[in-house]
Design a protein around this motif. Structure first.
Motif, PDB file in Angstrom:
ATOM      1  N   MET A  40     -36.656  30.403 -16.285  1.00  0.00           N
ATOM      2  CA  MET A  40     -36.084  29.967 -15.008  1.00  0.00           C
ATOM      3  C   MET A  40     -36.797  28.713 -14.493  1.00  0.00           C
ATOM      4  SD  MET A  40     -33.751  32.217 -14.531  1.00  0.00           S
ATOM      5  CE  MET A  40     -33.202  31.797 -12.864  1.00  0.00           C
ATOM      6  N   PRO A  41     -36.064  27.839 -13.778  1.00  0.00           N
ATOM      7  CA  PRO A  41     -36.747  26.747 -13.078  1.00  0.00           C
ATOM      8  C   PRO A  41     -37.516  27.347 -11.897  1.00  0.00           C
ATOM      9  CG  PRO A  41     -34.415  26.741 -12.535  1.00  0.00           C
ATOM     10  CD  PRO A  41     -34.623  27.851 -13.516  1.00  0.00           C
ATOM     11  N   LEU A  42     -38.778  27.032 -11.770  1.00  0.00           N
ATOM     12  CA  LEU A  42     -39.595  27.679 -10.737  1.00  0.00           C
ATOM     13  C   LEU A  42     -39.684  26.853  -9.451  1.00  0.00           C
ATOM     14  CD1 LEU A  42     -42.321  29.148 -13.098  1.00  0.00           C
ATOM     15  CD2 LEU A  42     -40.346  30.321 -12.116  1.00  0.00           C
ATOM     16  N   ASP A  43     -38.920  25.737  -9.423  1.00  0.00           N
ATOM     17  CA  ASP A  43     -38.867  24.944  -8.184  1.00  0.00           C
ATOM     18  C   ASP A  43     -37.606  25.270  -7.386  1.00  0.00           C
ATOM     19  OD1 ASP A  43     -37.180  23.916 -10.066  1.00  0.00           O
ATOM     20  OD2 ASP A  43     -37.651  21.811  -9.679  1.00  0.00           O
ATOM     21  N   ILE A  45     -36.026  28.772  -6.424  1.00  0.00           N
ATOM     22  CA  ILE A  45     -36.091  30.229  -6.493  1.00  0.00           C
ATOM     23  C   ILE A  45     -34.821  30.846  -5.912  1.00  0.00           C
ATOM     24  CG2 ILE A  45     -37.395  32.259  -5.666  1.00  0.00           C
ATOM     25  CD1 ILE A  45     -38.782  30.451  -7.832  1.00  0.00           C
ATOM     26  N   ILE A  46     -34.270  31.805  -6.623  1.00  0.00           N
ATOM     27  CA  ILE A  46     -33.078  32.515  -6.142  1.00  0.00           C
ATOM     28  C   ILE A  46     -33.535  33.657  -5.245  1.00  0.00           C
ATOM     29  CG2 ILE A  46     -31.085  33.908  -6.848  1.00  0.00           C
ATOM     30  CD1 ILE A  46     -31.210  32.306  -9.552  1.00  0.00           C
ATOM     31  N   GLU A  47     -33.058  33.645  -4.018  1.00  0.00           N
ATOM     32  CA  GLU A  47     -33.455  34.691  -3.057  1.00  0.00           C
ATOM     33  C   GLU A  47     -32.890  36.048  -3.466  1.00  0.00           C
ATOM     34  OE1 GLU A  47     -35.518  34.568  -0.384  1.00  0.00           O
ATOM     35  OE2 GLU A  47     -35.968  32.530  -1.060  1.00  0.00           O
ATOM     36  N   ALA A  64     -26.870  38.108 -11.024  1.00  0.00           N
ATOM     37  CA  ALA A  64     -26.816  37.847 -12.476  1.00  0.00           C
ATOM     38  C   ALA A  64     -26.046  36.558 -12.761  1.00  0.00           C
ATOM     39  CB  ALA A  64     -26.167  39.024 -13.203  1.00  0.00           C
ATOM     40  N   LYS A  65     -24.931  36.358 -12.046  1.00  0.00           N
ATOM     41  CA  LYS A  65     -24.141  35.122 -12.223  1.00  0.00           C
ATOM     42  C   LYS A  65     -24.988  33.906 -11.863  1.00  0.00           C
ATOM     43  CE  LYS A  65     -19.419  36.777 -11.558  1.00  0.00           C
ATOM     44  NZ  LYS A  65     -18.825  37.538 -10.487  1.00  0.00           N
ATOM     45  N   GLU A  66     -25.680  34.014 -10.726  1.00  0.00           N
ATOM     46  CA  GLU A  66     -26.488  32.880 -10.256  1.00  0.00           C
ATOM     47  C   GLU A  66     -27.660  32.605 -11.200  1.00  0.00           C
ATOM     48  OE1 GLU A  66     -28.468  31.313  -6.102  1.00  0.00           O
ATOM     49  OE2 GLU A  66     -27.413  33.229  -6.049  1.00  0.00           O
ATOM     50  N   ILE A  67     -28.284  33.679 -11.688  1.00  0.00           N
ATOM     51  CA  ILE A  67     -29.421  33.529 -12.613  1.00  0.00           C
ATOM     52  C   ILE A  67     -28.959  32.824 -13.885  1.00  0.00           C
ATOM     53  CG2 ILE A  67     -31.017  34.805 -14.126  1.00  0.00           C
ATOM     54  CD1 ILE A  67     -31.044  36.982 -11.764  1.00  0.00           C
ATOM     55  N   GLN A  68     -27.825  33.284 -14.448  1.00  0.00           N
ATOM     56  CA  GLN A  68     -27.351  32.693 -15.705  1.00  0.00           C
ATOM     57  C   GLN A  68     -26.910  31.240 -15.525  1.00  0.00           C
ATOM     58  OE1 GLN A  68     -25.089  36.426 -16.509  1.00  0.00           O
ATOM     59  NE2 GLN A  68     -25.609  36.016 -18.626  1.00  0.00           N
ATOM     60  N   ASP A 132     -40.950  44.014 -13.623  1.00  0.00           N
ATOM     61  CA  ASP A 132     -39.665  43.624 -13.013  1.00  0.00           C
ATOM     62  C   ASP A 132     -39.757  43.574 -11.492  1.00  0.00           C
ATOM     63  OD1 ASP A 132     -39.950  46.367 -12.905  1.00  0.00           O
ATOM     64  OD2 ASP A 132     -38.044  46.836 -13.851  1.00  0.00           O
ATOM     65  N   ALA A 133     -40.741  44.268 -10.902  1.00  0.00           N
ATOM     66  CA  ALA A 133     -40.942  44.227  -9.444  1.00  0.00           C
ATOM     67  C   ALA A 133     -42.027  43.221  -9.056  1.00  0.00           C
ATOM     68  CB  ALA A 133     -41.312  45.617  -8.931  1.00  0.00           C
ATOM     69  N   LYS A 134     -42.879  42.836 -10.028  1.00  0.00           N
ATOM     70  CA  LYS A 134     -44.039  41.974  -9.705  1.00  0.00           C
ATOM     71  C   LYS A 134     -43.825  40.507 -10.064  1.00  0.00           C
ATOM     72  CE  LYS A 134     -47.396  45.686 -10.519  1.00  0.00           C
ATOM     73  NZ  LYS A 134     -48.382  46.199 -11.488  1.00  0.00           N
ATOM     74  N   SER A 135     -42.933  40.247 -11.022  1.00  0.00           N
ATOM     75  CA  SER A 135     -42.741  38.877 -11.505  1.00  0.00           C
ATOM     76  C   SER A 135     -41.294  38.441 -11.306  1.00  0.00           C
ATOM     77  CB  SER A 135     -43.112  38.791 -12.994  1.00  0.00           C
ATOM     78  OG  SER A 135     -42.359  37.784 -13.645  1.00  0.00           O
ATOM     79  N   TYR A 136     -41.128  37.285 -10.709  1.00  0.00           N
ATOM     80  CA  TYR A 136     -39.793  36.722 -10.468  1.00  0.00           C
ATOM     81  C   TYR A 136     -39.021  36.562 -11.783  1.00  0.00           C
ATOM     82  CZ  TYR A 136     -36.307  33.058  -9.472  1.00  0.00           C
ATOM     83  OH  TYR A 136     -35.155  32.333  -9.379  1.00  0.00           O
ATOM     84  N   THR A 137     -39.690  36.022 -12.801  1.00  0.00           N
ATOM     85  CA  THR A 137     -39.014  35.728 -14.071  1.00  0.00           C
ATOM     86  C   THR A 137     -38.574  37.007 -14.779  1.00  0.00           C
ATOM     87  OG1 THR A 137     -40.525  33.849 -14.213  1.00  0.00           O
ATOM     88  CG2 THR A 137     -39.197  34.271 -16.130  1.00  0.00           C
ATOM     89  N   ILE A 138     -39.445  38.020 -14.782  1.00  0.00           N
ATOM     90  CA  ILE A 138     -39.071  39.300 -15.396  1.00  0.00           C
ATOM     91  C   ILE A 138     -37.959  39.956 -14.566  1.00  0.00           C
ATOM     92  CG2 ILE A 138     -39.839  41.619 -16.062  1.00  0.00           C
ATOM     93  CD1 ILE A 138     -42.624  40.466 -16.588  1.00  0.00           C
ATOM     94  N   GLY A 139     -38.052  39.846 -13.239  1.00  0.00           N
ATOM     95  CA  GLY A 139     -37.003  40.385 -12.363  1.00  0.00           C
ATOM     96  C   GLY A 139     -35.640  39.795 -12.698  1.00  0.00           C
TER      97      GLY A 139
END
Length: 198
Positions: A40-43, A45-47, A64-68, A132-139
């Protein structure tokens, strides 16, 4: 809690493409185990990203749509029940995660996985319990994998209506177990998980 803590530490060490990996479907009696790997781009962040189990189905689908759409790279892989029965669920999960990472069209600099397992991959890696609860990318990976698998189980519910897959997604609910006892197993059931009911 800062969900970018791990990612920031890795960026500070010089890593750029940080890949989060998660699986869905280790416990069900039917259906595949599904894994997603995302960079993911880390600059931007998806709320609302969180452990997928804490979110409503509607919210997960939106995210999921927004992440992809936003991801630098994203790949989903799955391991079918037949292979799960042959190599066991732990090995199947590790293979699924490995395939998801290796399927990315951009190679990661570092891989973070949910849980507590070491993958057979050529990249530096770290696993985070409850990642999945601690890391944005894993989430993000967790949400993509969950939405993909739920949609797949909804499709299988049409093929196999006797097992209530659209509600239970293959997990061992009483309705699902009743279906197995009445109608037997389908090709998508895990034989190694259903010995007690057949």
């Amino acid at each position: 809690m800062d969900k970018l803590e791990y990612e920031r530490e890795l960026i500070a060490k010089g890593y750029k493409y940080i890949c989060g990996v998660d699986e869905v479907g280790r416990g069900p009696l039917a259906g595949p185990v599904v894994c997603a790997a995302v960079i993911m781009p880390l600059d931007r962040i998806i709320e609302g990203v969180d452990d997928s189990k804490k979110l409503s189905a509607k919210k997960r689908e939106q995210l999921a749509k927004e992440i992809q759409k936003t991801a630098i790279a994203c790949h989903i892989s799955l391991i079918e029940p037949k292979i799960i029965d042959e190599i066991n669920i732990l090995e199947a999960t590790k293979l699924c995660m490995k395939n998801a990472v290796e399927g990315l069209n951009i190679k990661p600099d570092f891989v973070i996985t949910d849980g507590n397992m070491k993958l057979d991959i050529a990249f530096p890696q770290m696993s985070i319990v409850k990642g999945d609860a601690k890391s944005y990318t894993i989430g993000c990976a967790s949400i993509v994998a969950k939405v993909f698998r739920d949609s797949l189980m909804d499709e299988l519910a049409v093929t196999y209506p006797q097992y209530d897959f659209s509600s239970n997604k293959g997990y061992g609910t009483s309705k699902h177990i009743e279906g197995i006892k009445a109608h037997g197993l389908t090709p998508i059931h895990r034989r190694s998980f259903t010995k007690n009911f057949v």
